[in-house]
Design a protein around this motif. Structure first.
Motif, PDB file in Angstrom:
ATOM      1  N   LEU A  29     -12.220 -48.284  -4.453  1.00  0.00           N
ATOM      2  CA  LEU A  29     -11.661 -46.942  -4.604  1.00  0.00           C
ATOM      3  C   LEU A  29     -12.684 -45.879  -4.192  1.00  0.00           C
ATOM      4  O   LEU A  29     -12.335 -44.898  -3.524  1.00  0.00           O
ATOM      5  CB  LEU A  29     -11.224 -46.722  -6.054  1.00  0.00           C
ATOM      6  N   LEU A  30     -13.947 -46.039  -4.570  1.00  0.00           N
ATOM      7  CA  LEU A  30     -14.987 -45.080  -4.186  1.00  0.00           C
ATOM      8  C   LEU A  30     -15.129 -45.015  -2.668  1.00  0.00           C
ATOM      9  O   LEU A  30     -15.219 -43.927  -2.084  1.00  0.00           O
ATOM     10  CB  LEU A  30     -16.318 -45.463  -4.841  1.00  0.00           C
ATOM     11  N   GLU A  31     -15.159 -46.171  -2.020  1.00  0.00           N
ATOM     12  CA  GLU A  31     -15.307 -46.205  -0.566  1.00  0.00           C
ATOM     13  C   GLU A  31     -14.118 -45.529   0.123  1.00  0.00           C
ATOM     14  O   GLU A  31     -14.292 -44.779   1.092  1.00  0.00           O
ATOM     15  CB  GLU A  31     -15.459 -47.642  -0.091  1.00  0.00           C
ATOM     16  N   ALA A  32     -12.914 -45.794  -0.392  1.00  0.00           N
ATOM     17  CA  ALA A  32     -11.720 -45.193   0.207  1.00  0.00           C
ATOM     18  C   ALA A  32     -11.731 -43.675   0.041  1.00  0.00           C
ATOM     19  O   ALA A  32     -11.311 -42.937   0.938  1.00  0.00           O
ATOM     20  CB  ALA A  32     -10.467 -45.788  -0.431  1.00  0.00           C
ATOM     21  N   THR A  33     -12.228 -43.200  -1.105  1.00  0.00           N
ATOM     22  CA  THR A  33     -12.245 -41.761  -1.371  1.00  0.00           C
ATOM     23  C   THR A  33     -13.346 -41.060  -0.588  1.00  0.00           C
ATOM     24  O   THR A  33     -13.147 -39.968  -0.048  1.00  0.00           O
ATOM     25  CB  THR A  33     -12.426 -41.505  -2.882  1.00  0.00           C
ATOM     26  N   LEU A  34     -14.514 -41.689  -0.517  1.00  0.00           N
ATOM     27  CA  LEU A  34     -15.637 -41.095   0.223  1.00  0.00           C
ATOM     28  C   LEU A  34     -15.355 -41.044   1.717  1.00  0.00           C
ATOM     29  O   LEU A  34     -15.684 -40.076   2.402  1.00  0.00           O
ATOM     30  CB  LEU A  34     -16.919 -41.894  -0.045  1.00  0.00           C
ATOM     31  N   GLY A  35     -14.781 -42.123   2.238  1.00  0.00           N
ATOM     32  CA  GLY A  35     -14.462 -42.171   3.663  1.00  0.00           C
ATOM     33  C   GLY A  35     -15.644 -42.425   4.564  1.00  0.00           C
ATOM     34  O   GLY A  35     -15.507 -42.437   5.790  1.00  0.00           O
ATOM     35  N   VAL A  36     -16.839 -42.584   3.979  1.00  0.00           N
ATOM     36  CA  VAL A  36     -18.045 -42.873   4.774  1.00  0.00           C
ATOM     37  C   VAL A  36     -18.803 -43.990   4.085  1.00  0.00           C
ATOM     38  O   VAL A  36     -18.689 -44.179   2.866  1.00  0.00           O
ATOM     39  CB  VAL A  36     -18.952 -41.621   4.905  1.00  0.00           C
ATOM     40  N   SER A  85     -18.470 -35.790  -1.911  1.00  0.00           N
ATOM     41  CA  SER A  85     -18.055 -35.400  -0.561  1.00  0.00           C
ATOM     42  C   SER A  85     -18.057 -33.875  -0.396  1.00  0.00           C
ATOM     43  O   SER A  85     -18.477 -33.346   0.630  1.00  0.00           O
ATOM     44  CB  SER A  85     -16.649 -35.944  -0.267  1.00  0.00           C
ATOM     45  N   ARG A  86     -17.597 -33.177  -1.444  1.00  0.00           N
ATOM     46  CA  ARG A  86     -17.496 -31.717  -1.367  1.00  0.00           C
ATOM     47  C   ARG A  86     -18.868 -31.083  -1.143  1.00  0.00           C
ATOM     48  O   ARG A  86     -19.016 -30.141  -0.373  1.00  0.00           O
ATOM     49  CB  ARG A  86     -16.869 -31.177  -2.656  1.00  0.00           C
ATOM     50  N   HIS A  87     -19.884 -31.599  -1.824  1.00  0.00           N
ATOM     51  CA  HIS A  87     -21.223 -31.018  -1.708  1.00  0.00           C
ATOM     52  C   HIS A  87     -22.047 -31.685  -0.615  1.00  0.00           C
ATOM     53  O   HIS A  87     -23.241 -31.392  -0.482  1.00  0.00           O
ATOM     54  CB  HIS A  87     -21.946 -31.132  -3.051  1.00  0.00           C
ATOM     55  N   ASP A  88     -21.391 -32.603   0.125  1.00  0.00           N
ATOM     56  CA  ASP A  88     -22.066 -33.299   1.221  1.00  0.00           C
ATOM     57  C   ASP A  88     -23.398 -33.885   0.760  1.00  0.00           C
ATOM     58  O   ASP A  88     -24.421 -33.773   1.436  1.00  0.00           O
ATOM     59  CB  ASP A  88     -22.289 -32.334   2.393  1.00  0.00           C
ATOM     60  N   SER A  89     -23.383 -34.502  -0.413  1.00  0.00           N
ATOM     61  CA  SER A  89     -24.597 -35.086  -0.980  1.00  0.00           C
ATOM     62  C   SER A  89     -24.445 -36.593  -1.051  1.00  0.00           C
ATOM     63  O   SER A  89     -23.330 -37.108  -1.189  1.00  0.00           O
ATOM     64  CB  SER A  89     -24.859 -34.535  -2.386  1.00  0.00           C
ATOM     65  N   PRO A  90     -25.545 -37.325  -0.969  1.00  0.00           N
ATOM     66  CA  PRO A  90     -25.443 -38.787  -1.072  1.00  0.00           C
ATOM     67  C   PRO A  90     -24.988 -39.213  -2.456  1.00  0.00           C
ATOM     68  O   PRO A  90     -25.156 -38.476  -3.443  1.00  0.00           O
ATOM     69  CB  PRO A  90     -26.871 -39.258  -0.774  1.00  0.00           C
ATOM     70  N   VAL A  91     -24.436 -40.405  -2.528  1.00  0.00           N
ATOM     71  CA  VAL A  91     -23.954 -40.927  -3.808  1.00  0.00           C
ATOM     72  C   VAL A  91     -25.089 -40.995  -4.824  1.00  0.00           C
ATOM     73  O   VAL A  91     -24.891 -40.753  -6.012  1.00  0.00           O
ATOM     74  CB  VAL A  91     -23.317 -42.316  -3.603  1.00  0.00           C
TER      75      VAL A  91
END
Length: 908
Positions: free
Chosen positions: A421-428, A457-463
């Motif tokens: 789910l995290l991978e699908a939501t992040l998209g990267v 994703s919104r803040h363009d920050s790494p996990v």
């Protein structure tokens, strides 16, 4: 051996009846038997055997009853296991176990085989279960589920019967015993109809209608009403008419979310329910777990089987708006089904009847989302050939019991599903370890996972940045929030469940947030919320019913990690916060003292009297107490720090006294934390000013210094304790300090000084008439023996003193210390060249220490056992012992021991 519980209690061995005395022995055996091969905890057995009428020493009374049962049935029939008892697997066959197995197999079997399995199962039912067993709690616990399984088996068998007429007498009897079970009435009326007894069927229907209307205020279920109309019709009912031309087929299902994990197990479970002709499927689980997502995902792929359309209704059971009342919901469903406004009746009962009539000739899927409880959704059930999907945070037990709904608990995601789910939501792409930690921090809750990924994703920050921010627990809900949409603000979503509670439930939930960890026992919860145990259990069950709490075992509960954070926020605003914290500390003081007594047989520095009556845990012995300590010592440490911050010196002293003594059983304690806790104890004792408390607090600090690798500092501190004890005439404190000095002085090579200290401690303890000094005498003797082993040849005195210590430990039933004494005697036997005796001592020591369930703490003794086996010429056995120890130390990351064992094995 055969144990019958489904009817009059009976135990047989072959053809002979074993007369189990009527009374508590029957209750104990029945409680074990109905649990099958599963372990039954001691406190559960006590509850099921005595209920509220507890004897003075319940654990002792239980042990006596188990002992008598073993004498009657055989010593190997009942096994003692850590935390409780269980029937030895294979020692007895229980009718309940066979009955459950047969009905479960029948549910999966083909019709012919299922009928045979059900016949065999029903033959086992010989009357009211537990007849002759004097235990109301046992019946309260198990009778409802057994009765429900029995009735379901009868109903399934009738459905499989070629001629249902033969079941009419039994059905008449059953509906008289269970008059509100409409599924029995449906089968009775169907059997009467098929037998050509229409008049009797109509008469019985009228009887049912009056009963249900009077007792429940609603008409009979839709299936019964349809059968009633069929009974009235002179000819077979015509085929359903096609919908009028031009009437649109409703397609109201919202689209399933794009980002959703497969949940193949859940989807398969729902498929199985539908294959078993389920008409109502209830999905229940906590807020944010994905009930609606799963329901829509399944409904979308199932919709084609319902050509007359799909209806959807958000019942608003939990949320910012007022719940949608059944009257309004029925109006919306009726209009969606094509009923004009002018034809919609005014009352709930009339609208319910019309809805079932309108949909009786249609095959539709009805999705009732976000129901408050069973009563909220019941009037909206359409019946007929329609399939209804209900979602709720409530367990909806009533919907299953009365309306025959099939329930499915929607679980948290697995690690693999969470990462998906995290991978699908992040998209990267993202680092797998960071995603796994993020999943843990979000508690595998789909809503939290989605919000966290979107925030990243919104803040363009790494996990990894999101993970670092979420580690600060107090800010976790702030980071998982969205001020623009309440439906995706986690704190708001959780609050919807809290807002639906009554005042007592809300108070209990908030106060649970004061506990340092998310898991807790019933007795602890009762202390925290200030309620008697049974009242606390009812409140916990009510919180569990709406998924604000998880039941993880008998009288054991857990808050989801994010709910624990939410509860902690609420607790800060609770007016009873201070009193609840006091009760929490007091409960832990009493329970930790009980664990210390069970493990070490140690005597308290002074009796502690809490302000309110509390029910601490009791422990059967070493396994119980040690397992509880390992599970709870972190929580006690946090409570010490919290009490120190509040300036509650009395509770800091009491908690540190119990905790530091218990930590002596830890093979590898956190010495930094030990010293920090001990220092808080010293500071609090100084504030209180009591000389005895000050002395004991410093005694524990000295032990912490010694274990942290500072024997010189420990000796200096302990000598100050001796001076303080002599000044105030505290013989017990002086004996304890001298005994400790013996070990510390020996460590730095001052063996003669160590022997002098041990000798003085022995003389001091022998001179006392206090029973509490018996344990001190044993401690002093074992340390004296250890010192003499280093100093004297021959070592007869060392053996004599250690043997005397062992006898005292056994007298006091201190198994932990007896194990240590036996280990010392093994070393002494080796020193005298008697390897055979050394092996006997070693095996006896391991047997005593086995109850700790801590393989790591037993391995040094296992290494010694390998040396003994080598001395006996049994090298292969020694290699096996050392190999096993090597695996344990390797798993624990102990490089020093791993290197030592590798060398030993290589040298064989």
């Amino acid at each position: 051996m055969w144990i019958r519980l489904l009817g009059s209690f009976e135990v047989r061995r072959q053809r002979h009846v074993l007369e189990v005395p009527a009374g508590r022995q029957r209750s104990v055996l029945a409680a074990l038997a109905v649990s099958g091969p599963r372990m039954v905890p001691v406190d559960v057995l006590i509850d099921l055997t005595w209920g509220e009428s507890l004897p003075g020493n319940a654990k002792s009374a239980l042990h006596n009853n188990v002992r008598r049962l073993r004498k009657l049935l055989g010593q190997d029939t009942i096994r003692t296991v850590p935390g409780g008892y269980q029937l030895e697997p294979g020692a007895a066959e229980v009718d309940v176990t066979r009955f459950v197995r047969l009905t479960e197999e029948a549910a999966q079997a083909a019709p012919g085989a299922a009928a045979k399995l059900l016949d065999e199962a029903l033959q086992l039912w010989a009357g009211e279960p537990f007849t002759g067993v004097p235990s109301g709690p046992l019946q309260d616990e198990h009778l409802p589920a057994l009765t429900e399984r029995h009735l379901a088996a009868i109903e399934q068998r009738i459905d499989l019967a070629e001629d249902s007429a033969e079941w009419i007498p039994q059905l008449n009897e059953l509906v008289s015993r269970y008059p509100l079970r409409e599924s029995l009435w449906l089968r009775l009326l169907t059997a009467l109809q098929r037998s050509g007894r229409q008049a009797e069927a109509l008469s019985r229907y009228e009887e049912l209608r009056l009963l249900v209307t009077d007792q429940l205020g609603t008409p009979p279920a839709a299936e019964l009403q349809q059968l009633y109309h069929a009974l009235l019709a002179p000819d077979p009912a015509p085929a359903p008419a096609a919908p009028p031309a031009g009437r649109p087929v409703p397609r109201q299902l919202p689209p399933a979310p794009v980002r959703c994990v497969g949940r193949p197990g859940d989807l398969a479970a729902l498929d199985r329910m539908r294959a078993r002709s389920a008409r109502t499927i209830a999905l229940h689980g906590p807020g944010g777990v994905g009930k609606t997502t799963l329901g829509l995902q399944w409904a979308t792929r199932t919709a084609s089987d319902y050509p007359d359309g799909q209806l959807y209704l958000d019942l608003r059971g939990y949320g910012p708006d007022e719940p949608l009342e059944p009257l309004a919901g029925l109006g919306m469903l009726l209009r969606s089904a094509g009923v004009p406004d002018r034809a919609v009746p005014a009352t709930v009962a009339e609208r319910t009847a019309l809805l079932r009539t309108v949909l009786s000739d249609r095959r539709m899927l009805v999705f009732l989302d976000n129901a408050r409880d069973s009563d909220h959704v019941r009037p909206l059930l359409p019946g007929g050939d329609c399939l209804t999907i209900v979602t709720s945070r409530n367990e909806l037990l009533g919907l299953a019991v009365r309306d025959g709904a099939s329930r499915h608990a929607v679980r948290l995601l697995s690690m693999a599903e969470s990462v998906e789910l995290l991978e699908a939501t992040l998209g990267v792409p993202a680092d797998r370890s960071a995603l796994e930690e993020l999943a843990e921090l979000c508690g595998h809750l789909p809503l939290a996972l989605t919000i966290a990924a979107l925030q990243s994703s919104r803040h363009d920050s790494p996990v990894s940045t999101t993970v670092a921010a979420l580690r600060a627990q107090q800010d976790r809900l702030d980071l998982l929030s969205d001020s623009h949409d309440s439906s995706t603000d986690l704190r708001t979503v959780l609050a919807w469940s809290y807002d639906a509670l009554d005042r007592q439930e809300a108070r209990a939930f908030a106060l649970l947030g004061l506990h340092p960890t998310p898991d807790f026992e019933l007795n602890l919860a009762a202390a925290l919320i200030g309620e008697p145990r049974q009242r606390a259990r009812r409140l916990m069950d009510r919180l569990a019913a709406v998924h604000l709490l998880q039941v993880v075992g008998r009288d054991h509960y857990r808050l989801h990690d994010l709910l624990a954070v939410f509860a902690a926020e609420l607790a800060e605003r609770e007016p009873e916060r201070k009193d609840a914290l006091t009760r929490l500390d007091d409960w832990y003081i009493l329970t930790t003292a009980a664990a210390r007594t069970a493990l070490l047989r140690a005597v308290r520095d002074r009796d502690y009297q809490p302000r309110t009556a509390l029910e601490p845990l009791e422990f059967e012995g070493l396994p119980d107490a040690f397992a509880w300590y390992r599970r709870r010592h972190g929580a006690v440490q946090r409570l010490v720090h919290a009490a120190a911050e509040r300036g509650d010196h009395e509770r800091v002293v009491a908690l540190t006294a119990e905790l530091c003594d218990l930590q002596t059983v830890d093979r590898d304690p956190d010495t930094v934390e030990w010293l920090a806790i001990a220092e808080l104890g010293v500071q609090a004792a100084d504030e209180l000013g009591d000389p005895a408390l000050r002395g004991w607090a410093r005694f524990r600090r000295a032990r912490g210094l010694f274990l942290s690798g500072d024997p010189t500092g420990a000796i200096a501190e302990q000598q100050k304790v001796c001076d303080l004890a002599r000044l105030h005439g505290n013989a017990r404190l002086l004996a304890a300090a001298l005994t400790f000095l013996t070990a510390a002085l020996g460590t730095i090579g001052q063996r003669e000084e160590a022997r002098q200290a041990a000798t003085e401690a022995v003389e001091l303890a022998r001179a006392s008439t206090e029973r509490s000094m018996r344990l001190r005498l044993a401690h002093a003797l074992i340390n004296l023996g250890g010192t003499e082993l280093d100093l004297v040849e021959p070592i007869a005195d060392a053996i004599e003193h250690t043997t005397e210590a062992l006898e005292i430990y056994r007298e006091l039933e201190s198994g932990y210390h007896a194990g240590r004494a036996l280990a010392n005697l093994s070393e002494m036997a080796m020193a005298t060249g008697d390897a055979k005796q050394a092996l006997a001592y070693t095996d006896a020591a391991l047997a005593e220490l086995a109850g700790l369930e801590d393989r790591l703490s037993q391995q040094p003794l296992s290494i010694h056992r390998g040396h003994v086996l080598v001395a006996l010429g049994r090298r292969d056995e020694a290699r096996a012992v050392w190999q096993q120890a090597l695996e344990v130390f390797t798993a624990a990351g102990d490089d020093r021991r791993r290197a030592e064992l590798t060398e030993l094995i290589a040298g064989l």
